[in-house]
Design a protein around this motif. Structure first.
Motif, PDB file in Angstrom:
ATOM      1  N   SER A 164      19.187   4.370  -8.178  1.00 24.17           N
ATOM      2  CA  SER A 164      18.765   2.973  -9.047  1.00 24.17           C
ATOM      3  C   SER A 164      18.019   2.113  -8.219  1.00 24.17           C
ATOM      4  O   SER A 164      16.737   1.747  -8.286  1.00 24.17           O
ATOM      5  N   LEU A 165      18.909   2.102  -7.017  1.00 19.92           N
ATOM      6  CA  LEU A 165      18.814   0.771  -5.996  1.00 19.92           C
ATOM      7  C   LEU A 165      17.597   1.298  -5.257  1.00 19.92           C
ATOM      8  O   LEU A 165      16.244   0.450  -4.929  1.00 19.92           O
ATOM      9  N   GLY A 166      17.624   3.004  -5.071  1.00 18.12           N
ATOM     10  CA  GLY A 166      16.251   3.575  -4.145  1.00 18.12           C
ATOM     11  C   GLY A 166      14.977   3.000  -4.589  1.00 18.12           C
ATOM     12  O   GLY A 166      14.652   3.198  -4.068  1.00 18.12           O
ATOM     13  N   ALA A 167      15.350   4.064  -6.049  1.00 17.78           N
ATOM     14  CA  ALA A 167      14.009   3.501  -7.526  1.00 17.78           C
ATOM     15  C   ALA A 167      13.540   2.505  -7.106  1.00 17.78           C
ATOM     16  O   ALA A 167      12.296   2.771  -6.920  1.00 17.78           O
ATOM     17  N   GLY A 168      14.253   1.634  -7.317  1.00 17.67           N
ATOM     18  CA  GLY A 168      13.311  -0.118  -7.182  1.00 17.67           C
ATOM     19  C   GLY A 168      13.234  -0.267  -5.796  1.00 17.67           C
ATOM     20  O   GLY A 168      11.333  -0.783  -5.973  1.00 17.67           O
ATOM     21  N   LEU A 169      13.647  -0.146  -4.531  1.00 20.94           N
ATOM     22  CA  LEU A 169      12.683  -0.424  -3.692  1.00 20.94           C
ATOM     23  C   LEU A 169      12.313   0.378  -3.304  1.00 20.94           C
ATOM     24  O   LEU A 169      10.858   0.000  -2.907  1.00 20.94           O
ATOM     25  N   ALA A 170      11.636   1.519  -3.721  1.00 21.71           N
ATOM     26  CA  ALA A 170      10.756   2.589  -3.916  1.00 21.71           C
ATOM     27  C   ALA A 170       9.816   2.618  -4.331  1.00 21.71           C
ATOM     28  O   ALA A 170       8.117   1.532  -4.074  1.00 21.71           O
ATOM     29  N   LEU A 171       9.870   1.716  -5.557  1.00 23.09           N
ATOM     30  CA  LEU A 171       9.134   0.941  -7.192  1.00 23.09           C
ATOM     31  C   LEU A 171       8.029   0.021  -5.886  1.00 23.09           C
ATOM     32  O   LEU A 171       6.982  -0.499  -6.359  1.00 23.09           O
ATOM     33  N   LEU A 172       8.513  -0.963  -5.570  1.00 25.35           N
ATOM     34  CA  LEU A 172       8.672  -2.096  -4.505  1.00 25.35           C
ATOM     35  C   LEU A 172       7.410  -1.514  -3.854  1.00 25.35           C
ATOM     36  O   LEU A 172       6.170  -2.453  -3.311  1.00 25.35           O
ATOM     37  N   GLY A 173       8.136  -0.844  -3.322  1.00 29.20           N
ATOM     38  CA  GLY A 173       7.036  -0.228  -1.755  1.00 29.20           C
ATOM     39  C   GLY A 173       5.696  -0.196  -2.002  1.00 29.20           C
ATOM     40  O   GLY A 173       4.460   0.086  -1.877  1.00 29.20           O
ATOM     41  N   VAL A 174       5.752   0.870  -3.211  1.00 26.81           N
ATOM     42  CA  VAL A 174       4.679   1.318  -3.567  1.00 26.81           C
ATOM     43  C   VAL A 174       3.586   0.306  -4.537  1.00 26.81           C
ATOM     44  O   VAL A 174       2.332  -0.032  -3.970  1.00 26.81           O
ATOM     45  N   ILE A 175       3.752  -0.625  -4.637  1.00 30.54           N
ATOM     46  CA  ILE A 175       3.900  -1.776  -5.457  1.00 30.54           C
ATOM     47  C   ILE A 175       2.571  -2.967  -4.149  1.00 30.54           C
ATOM     48  O   ILE A 175       1.965  -2.893  -4.516  1.00 30.54           O
ATOM     49  N   ALA A 176       3.676  -2.740  -3.319  1.00 26.72           N
ATOM     50  CA  ALA A 176       3.272  -3.828  -1.631  1.00 26.72           C
ATOM     51  C   ALA A 176       1.612  -3.105  -1.067  1.00 26.72           C
ATOM     52  O   ALA A 176       1.310  -3.802  -0.490  1.00 26.72           O
ATOM     53  N   LEU A 177       2.454  -1.640  -1.224  1.00 33.30           N
ATOM     54  CA  LEU A 177       0.994  -0.899  -0.503  1.00 33.30           C
ATOM     55  C   LEU A 177       0.106  -0.975  -1.248  1.00 33.30           C
ATOM     56  O   LEU A 177      -0.717  -0.895  -0.553  1.00 33.30           O
ATOM     57  N   LEU A 178       0.281  -0.812  -2.479  1.00 29.46           N
ATOM     58  CA  LEU A 178      -0.984  -0.937  -2.989  1.00 29.46           C
ATOM     59  C   LEU A 178      -2.447  -2.295  -3.622  1.00 29.46           C
ATOM     60  O   LEU A 178      -2.902  -2.570  -3.412  1.00 29.46           O
ATOM     61  N   LEU A 179      -0.967  -3.241  -3.859  1.00 32.60           N
ATOM     62  CA  LEU A 179      -1.432  -4.583  -3.457  1.00 32.60           C
ATOM     63  C   LEU A 179      -2.240  -5.040  -2.859  1.00 32.60           C
ATOM     64  O   LEU A 179      -3.415  -5.060  -2.101  1.00 32.60           O
ATOM     65  N   THR A 180      -1.453  -4.421  -0.685  1.00 32.22           N
ATOM     66  CA  THR A 180      -1.583  -4.553   0.312  1.00 32.22           C
ATOM     67  C   THR A 180      -3.755  -4.091   0.612  1.00 32.22           C
ATOM     68  O   THR A 180      -4.426  -4.606   1.285  1.00 32.22           O
ATOM     69  N   ALA A 181      -3.357  -2.692   0.488  1.00 30.75           N
ATOM     70  CA  ALA A 181      -4.558  -2.184  -0.073  1.00 30.75           C
ATOM     71  C   ALA A 181      -6.165  -2.341  -1.093  1.00 30.75           C
ATOM     72  O   ALA A 181      -7.514  -2.409  -0.461  1.00 30.75           O
ATOM     73  N   ALA A 182      -5.963  -3.356  -2.095  1.00 29.24           N
ATOM     74  CA  ALA A 182      -6.500  -3.654  -2.902  1.00 29.24           C
ATOM     75  C   ALA A 182      -6.980  -4.803  -1.741  1.00 29.24           C
ATOM     76  O   ALA A 182      -8.504  -5.822  -2.006  1.00 29.24           O
ATOM     77  N   ARG A 183      -6.536  -5.419  -1.348  1.00 34.18           N
ATOM     78  CA  ARG A 183      -6.864  -7.112   0.201  1.00 34.18           C
ATOM     79  C   ARG A 183      -7.655  -6.311   1.043  1.00 34.18           C
ATOM     80  O   ARG A 183      -8.341  -7.286   1.422  1.00 34.18           O
ATOM     81  N   VAL A 184      -7.240  -5.604   2.023  1.00 28.95           N
ATOM     82  CA  VAL A 184      -7.189  -5.487   3.119  1.00 28.95           C
ATOM     83  C   VAL A 184      -8.484  -4.227   3.186  1.00 28.95           C
ATOM     84  O   VAL A 184      -8.557  -2.995   2.110  1.00 28.95           O
ATOM     85  N   ASP A 185      -9.829  -4.542   3.656  1.00 31.26           N
ATOM     86  CA  ASP A 185     -10.811  -3.096   3.923  1.00 31.26           C
ATOM     87  C   ASP A 185     -10.159  -2.166   5.240  1.00 31.26           C
ATOM     88  O   ASP A 185     -11.098  -2.264   5.833  1.00 31.26           O
TER      89      ASP A 185
END
Length: 334
Positions: free
Chosen positions: A96-117
């Motif tokens: 569950s700890l690993g899944a939480g970290l992975a989910l945070l990583g995916v969220i951070a990646l998607l937010l960054t991709a939405a803002r950075v060209d």
């Protein structure tokens, strides 16, 4: 209308498959597809709303999805900490700890991709997003059908009740997790005995390196202390995992009764995977679950889900690779 028609089609296929055999993971996928297409159909109804309301829904939905995903990640992280404190830092307890970290990583990646060209970043985000969505869909299918299967009533009296073992504490003591399984089996046996058909209880579990006796022996002592006659208990004390539990227990039951019916008792998080294993082993019976401590449940469910994924390696690896390529191609073109 097409979405509703597909939802009905998958629901009919689900019903047909369940009638044939409840113990298939395809049942979970078919049910998930039926629900998904029903949801798509309902979303299509939003077009009938006034434009102002439709615009508000379109704006608010992403803002609602992000906090929900963050809340899930935080809950998984918190559960991972609790699991580490209560159960130790073995890999299985940190899922569950690993899944939480992975989910945070995916969220951070998607937010960054939405803002950075950045085309490479968009490719990576696309290659991650589609496989993540695939795994999330399968997890929801697993959770939904596990919940449903675990609540199906035991359909008929059984010749045998098979209780699956779990690790002992202090070398020879039954822990609460295993105690819940034994209590569930005891209640089922008492109810069937009241109908005049007392079953034989098969306790299944070998001896671990850190245990002074086999799990089966400790389980038998526990049941005898509760008043179960010793001649109604059979010990299977060689198995080391669920597959061996079923293989060795099936041999024991077939030797005593050629055409038998059984009910397999485990914990609720373990029910669906055990059902899949009983089907593969050719064991004629249903699986039922005992309750599990709330803090233990998330990591245990994730462990079971990973084990189910691994049992279908070709399908899942091919699907993940294909989705990663499609997502990466979409990110490149975007």
């Amino acid at each position: 209308m097409i979405a509703y028609a597909l939802a009905i089609l998958f629901l009919v296929l689900f019903g047909r498959n369940v009638r044939r055999d409840r113990r298939r993971f395809s049942n979970a996928v078919l049910l998930g597809l039926a629900v998904a297409f029903l949801a798509l159909g309902l979303l299509g109804e939003l077009d009938r709303l006034p434009p102002v309301v439709l615009d508000a829904v379109a704006v608010l939905t992403p803002f609602a999805a992000l906090p929900a995903a963050l809340a899930v990640a935080v809950c998984l992280l918190a559960n991972g900490v609790v699991m580490a404190r209560h159960e130790g830092t073995r890999l299985a307890n940190l899922l569950s700890l690993g899944a939480g970290l992975a989910l945070l990583g995916v969220i951070a990646l998607l937010l960054t991709a939405a803002r950075v060209d950045s085309r490479p970043l968009h490719v990576v985000a696309g290659a991650v997003l589609l496989p993540a969505g695939y795994l999330a869909f399968l997890l929801l299918c697993f959770l939904g059908y596990s919940w449903l299967y675990g609540r199906l009533p035991v359909r008929r009296d059984a010749d045998f009740l098979v209780v699956l073992g779990a690790g002992l504490i202090d070398g020879d003591q039954v822990p609460p997790l295993l105690g819940a399984r034994l209590d569930r089996a005891f209640d089922l046996a008492a109810a069937q005995q009241a109908r005049g058909r007392p079953p034989v209880l098969v306790v299944s579990g070998g001896k671990g390196d850190d245990e002074r006796c086999s799990e089966a022996s400790a389980m038998a002592d526990h049941l005898i202390a509760r008043g179960v006659p010793a001649d109604r208990i059979r010990l299977e004390d060689r198995s080391r995992n669920t597959a061996e539990n079923m293989e060795f227990s099936a041999t024991l039951m077939a030797a005593e009764r050629e055409r038998y019916r059984c009910v397999v008792v485990t914990n609720d998080f373990h029910v669906l995977r055990t059902a899949l294993i009983t089907r593969r082993a050719g064991v004629p019976g249903q699986v039922t679950g005992a309750p599990t401590a709330a803090y233990y449940w998330p990591s245990a469910v994730l462990r079971e889900f990973v084990a189910v994924l691994v049992s279908y390696p070709v399908h899942n690896v091919c699907a993940i690779l294909l989705l990663a390529l499609l997502g990466g191609a979409a990110g490149w073109q975007g």
